[in-house]
Motif scaffolding. Structure first.
Motif, PDB file in Angstrom:
ATOM      1  N   ARG A  46       0.867  -1.165   0.000  1.00 20.60           N
ATOM      2  CA  ARG A  46       0.000   0.000   0.000  1.00 20.60           C
ATOM      3  C   ARG A  46       0.909   1.222   0.000  1.00 20.60           C
ATOM      4  NH1 ARG A  46      -5.102  -0.023  -0.864  1.00 20.60           N
ATOM      5  NH2 ARG A  46      -5.413  -1.794   0.510  1.00 20.60           N
ATOM      6  N   ILE A  98       1.792   6.253  -9.146  1.00 17.25           N
ATOM      7  CA  ILE A  98       1.166   5.527  -8.041  1.00 17.25           C
ATOM      8  C   ILE A  98       0.884   6.555  -6.955  1.00 17.25           C
ATOM      9  CG2 ILE A  98       1.460   3.722  -6.309  1.00 17.25           C
ATOM     10  CD1 ILE A  98       3.554   2.461  -8.288  1.00 17.25           C
ATOM     11  N   GLN A 102      -2.961   3.782  -2.689  1.00 12.87           N
ATOM     12  CA  GLN A 102      -3.256   2.760  -3.696  1.00 12.87           C
ATOM     13  C   GLN A 102      -2.539   1.451  -3.357  1.00 12.87           C
ATOM     14  OE1 GLN A 102      -2.195   4.870  -7.393  1.00 12.87           O
ATOM     15  NE2 GLN A 102      -4.396   4.909  -7.887  1.00 12.87           N
ATOM     16  N   VAL A 126      -2.138  -1.315 -10.374  1.00 15.61           N
ATOM     17  CA  VAL A 126      -3.099  -0.771  -9.421  1.00 15.61           C
ATOM     18  C   VAL A 126      -4.451  -1.098 -10.030  1.00 15.61           C
ATOM     19  CG1 VAL A 126      -4.077   1.307  -8.401  1.00 15.61           C
ATOM     20  CG2 VAL A 126      -1.588   1.039  -8.517  1.00 15.61           C
ATOM     21  N   ASP A 127      -5.205  -1.918  -9.338  1.00 14.79           N
ATOM     22  CA  ASP A 127      -6.421  -2.486  -9.914  1.00 14.79           C
ATOM     23  C   ASP A 127      -6.026  -3.213 -11.197  1.00 14.79           C
ATOM     24  OD1 ASP A 127      -8.066  -1.503  -7.807  1.00 14.79           O
ATOM     25  OD2 ASP A 127      -8.126   0.458  -8.788  1.00 14.79           O
TER      26      ASP A 127
END
Length: 175
Positions: A46, A98, A102, A126-127
């Motif tokens: 994270r 980023i 996230q 990210v996703d």
């Protein structure tokens, strides 16, 4: 299903805390792992305050450090008949910024394997959006005494079916 928190790291469901609390890992911060159905190891983190550059987005050095950590996916795939370390070269392509908060996950694939080197390709997302791609070359060592190091002992505990230490096991080339 809600995110999980463990060791100060908020992780998505199914992820576990990778508690390698020594060396640079303490500085980088908590990292999580996920064993996938297709027998890969993904790593994640994270993005937090410690990872930011002066513009308030993830520092390229933090992203590069994470790309190097993601090489652990190659060790997971390869097992511990030989040890994949140290990093010989690592090239990074920064694809998207980023942002703080996230969740970044990375998957590493072995693209080539020789008697002395392991070649990898990593994509971090990210996703579903790729944010970083890297290619790495890691030195392969066969020194059995390295398996006594706490890092490799911990890997064997975390993933016994994948990286179990078998001192009589030879590598893929019979060495």
């Amino acid at each position: 299903m809600a995110d999980q928190e463990q060791g100060g790291l908020t992780m998505p469901p199914g992820w576990k805390f990778l508690d390698l609390d020594f060396g640079f890992a303490r500085t980088f911060g908590p990292v999580g792992f996920l064993e996938t159905a297709d027998q890969h190891l993904e790593l994640g983190f994270r993005c937090g305050e410690r990872h930011l550059n002066p513009l308030g987005i993830c520092h390229g050095g933090a992203t590069a450090a994470f790309a190097d950590y993601a090489g652990l996916g190659a060790q997971y795939a390869f097992g511990l008949s030989r040890v994949i370390t140290p990093t010989i070269t690592l090239s990074i392509d920064f694809l998207q910024a980023i942002h703080p908060g996230q969740w970044v996950s990375a998957r590493t694939d072995i693209t080539n394997l020789t008697g002395k080197m392991c070649f990898t390709q990593t994509v971090a997302r990210v996703d579903d959006t790729p944010v970083m791609s890297s290619r790495g070359i890691f030195k392969i060592l066969s020194r059995i005494d390295l398996l006594e190091h706490p890092f490799y002992q911990r890997c064997a505990e975390l993933w016994p079916s994948r990286v179990g230490i078998d001192r009589g096991q030879s590598d893929r080339r019979g060495r």
